[in-house]
Enzyme design. Structure first.
Site, PDB file in Angstrom:
ATOM      1  N   GLU A  47       4.915  -4.553  11.427  1.00 60.33           N
ATOM      2  CA  GLU A  47       4.205  -3.583  11.426  1.00 60.33           C
ATOM      3  C   GLU A  47       2.755  -4.264  10.541  1.00 60.33           C
ATOM      4  OE1 GLU A  47       3.929  -0.296  12.792  1.00 60.33           O
ATOM      5  OE2 GLU A  47       5.672   0.092  13.085  1.00 60.33           O
TER       6      GLU A  47
ATOM      7  N   CYS B 269      -3.150   0.442   6.490  1.00 56.44           N
ATOM      8  CA  CYS B 269      -3.511  -0.627   8.402  1.00 56.44           C
ATOM      9  C   CYS B 269      -4.165   0.225   9.120  1.00 56.44           C
ATOM     10  CB  CYS B 269      -1.885  -0.807   8.166  1.00 56.44           C
ATOM     11  SG  CYS B 269      -1.150   0.878   8.489  1.00 56.44           S
TER      12      CYS B 269
ATOM     13  N   GLU C 273       8.643   2.769  13.703  1.00 53.37           N
ATOM     14  CA  GLU C 273       9.027   2.289  13.041  1.00 53.37           C
ATOM     15  C   GLU C 273       8.702   4.668  13.474  1.00 53.37           C
ATOM     16  OE1 GLU C 273       7.333   0.738   9.619  1.00 53.37           O
ATOM     17  OE2 GLU C 273       8.984   0.281   9.324  1.00 53.37           O
TER      18      GLU C 273
ATOM     19  N   ASN D 258       1.054  -1.368  -0.205  1.00 51.63           N
ATOM     20  CA  ASN D 258      -0.101  -0.066  -0.021  1.00 51.63           C
ATOM     21  C   ASN D 258       0.768   1.147  -0.205  1.00 51.63           C
ATOM     22  OD1 ASN D 258       1.103  -0.075   1.913  1.00 51.63           O
ATOM     23  ND2 ASN D 258      -1.127  -0.160   3.880  1.00 51.63           N
TER      24      ASN D 258
END
Ligand code: NAD
Length: 488
Positions: A250, A284, A462, A153
């Site tokens: 993630e 997400c 992150e 994505n």
């Protein structure tokens, strides 16, 4: 429309090919047309990439952090200079509208390179005073060869978010893009080389899950950072754990967005749309469970419906287009199946739900922005990640109820709260079990703020200095300044 790169992989500062690798076709999601033909990495390519990374890493780690950072910041400037060309490539690879990729994708990668390129020089170990002479200090040392595995994505953003802290910290990286979107990481690799990154420090190998697994299992790999689904995360984390490797996961989500009676309606509607329709819902952190307090429910739904009806869906390369297709046929099948499931479960299909017929884009994977009302918490559309533009609107009475229902999920990536009462907003956010929360906005992810999930949504972070910590290990050093006191 063609976007054929010079070769499939980028290893040791050069494009390389191995035609024995499984065919990997790159499809433009708006038309279904093949725009590039690549090969997945063979074991030979995986070996070359890890070896190149290993060979280059030692000298890179010994370089002054500010100098490493300067190369990253130069690459950030080049990403910005080439923004339009990279945005177009990202649109061809993902089908996301150029309106989005022109502001969000290379720009976010550039932001990460710039941030970590600057921050690393200020990311130190500690001094510890033991009183009267002896002292200790800690060193932040790189891990070695790190593997990044990307989702489809946000391909160039993902490559930037993983490589920038890894490289800034003195590691080397082998990056495997999603098999659906292999192109822009190659462009990033070229940019790094042009910016002066020594050969071997950022390598791109293409492939499916087996290539990701081969990289994760490689004995010379010290860390893996995955962006992907929860089932993939479980496999990768187990494999990394079996060899005691560092890992950042993630993963997916089913995040809540809570709109209180006193919220600004237009802002809350805008936030809910960003939280469900941006990137055709393939984000997400999306807030796909929109809990709206009873007193504002009708006004919220009216404006949401009006504004959703105006979304322009179609040609991703047209700057006026606001929504493109889903990534591929499998995802299209999955999202349309969930829309059927929602109907069969008894939710009300309030808006959309169809497949638009767009002239010239008959082979594309489009689906309308979709709103369900009358959704119950235990319905599958309210519990499972759909990863498409499907919003569930639920109503609630009180704050405690909203918090309990918001937390009733196996995921914990994100959450949003819209309210003019900031005391309440902070109180609610403090009770929500999610790693990345927004008050009166949704889905912004600046490089300075940690990003990542609670519960099944992941491990590690992150962005921010937290990412530098996750790409390093801590060495403690005790220093004696007097004599050794020994009983022997
Ligand atoms: P996916 O899990 O199918 O694949 C992700 C990556 O893992 C791909 O590159 C794939 O080739 C690789 N892979 C698959 N099996 C593997 C294995 N056994 N070992 C190593 N690598 C393997 O995910 P996707 O469908 O590409 O992306 C969508 C998912 O990613 C969604 O669940 C979404 O929520 C999540 N996502 C999370 C974030 C985040 O930051 N938390 C961001 C974007 C997407």
């Amino acid at each position: 429309m063609k976007a054929q790169p010079r070769a499939s992989h980028y290893v040791n500062g050069r494009f390389v090919e191995d035609e024995r690798g499984a065919p990997l076709e790159v499809v433009y999601p708006a038309t279904g047309e093949t725009i590039a033909r690549l090969n997945a990495a063979t074991p030979n390519i995986v070996e070359l990439a890890v070896e190149a990374a290993r060979a280059a890493q030692g000298e890179w780690a010994r370089m002054r952090p500010a100098e490493r950072g300067r190369i990253l910041r130069r690459a950030a400037d080049m990403l910005r200079t080439r923004n339009d060309e990279l945005a177009r490539l990202e649109t061809l690879d993902t089908g996301k509208p150029i309106q989005e990729t022109a502001v969000a994708d290379p720009a976010s990668a550039a932001e990460a390179l710039e941030f970590f390129g600057g921050a690393v020089a200020a990311f130190h170990g500690d001094f510890v005073d033991f009183g009267g002479g002896p002292f200790g200090y800690t060193r932040r040392e790189p891990l070695g060869v790190c593997v990044g595995i990307g989702a489809w994505n946000y391909p160039i953003q993902g490559a930037g978010w993983k490589s920038a802290p890894a490289l800034a910290m003195g590691n080397a990286m082998v990056f495997k893009p999603s098999e659906n979107t292999p192109l822009s990481a190659l462009a990033l690799a070229e940019i790094y080389t042009e910016a002066g990154l020594p050969d071997g420090l950022f390598n791109v190998v293409q492939g499916f899950g087996d290539v990701g697994a081969a990289l994760t299992a490689h004995p010379h790999v010290a860390k893996v950072s995955l962006t992907g689904s929860v089932p993939t995360g479980r496999k990768v984390l187990a494999q990394a754990g079996a060899q005691m490797k560092h890992a950042t996961m993630e993963l997916g989500g089913k995040s809540p967005l809570i709109v209180f009676d006193d919220a600004d309606v237009e802002n809350a509607v805008g936030g809910a749309m960003l939280a469900n329709f941006y990137s055709t819902g393939q984000v997400c952190s999306n807030g796909t469970r929109v809990f709206v307090q009873e007193g504002i429910y009708d006004r919220f739904l009216d404006r949401l419906t009006q504004r959703t009806a105006r979304i322009r869906i179609g040609d991703p390369l047209d700057p006026a287009t606001q929504m493109g297709p889903l990534i591929n046929k499998a995802q299209h099948d999955k999202v349309t199946a969930y829309i059927d499931i929602g109907r069969r479960e008894g939710a009300t299909l309030h808006h959309g739900g169809g497949v638009p017929q767009l002239q010239g884009f008959e082979g594309g994977f489009f689906v309308e922005p979709t709103i369900f009302t009358g959704v119950e918490d235990d319905m599958r559309i309210a519990r499972e990640e759909i990863f498409g533009p499907v919003m569930s609107v639920l109503s609630f009475r009180g704050e405690d109820e909203a918090v309990a229902r918001a937390n009733d999920t196996e995921f914990g990536l994100s959450a949003g709260v819209f309210s003019r009462d900031l005391s309440r907003a902070h109180r609610v956010v403090a009770e929500i079990k999610a790693g990345s929360c927004w008050i009166n906005h949704y889905n912004l992810a600046p490089a300075e703020l940690p990003f990542g999930g609670y519960k099944q949504s992941g491990i590690g972070r992150e962005n921010s200095l937290a990412a530098l910590a996750h790409y390093s290990q801590l060495k403690s050093v005790y220093v004696e300044t007097g004599d050794v006191v020994s009983p022997y």
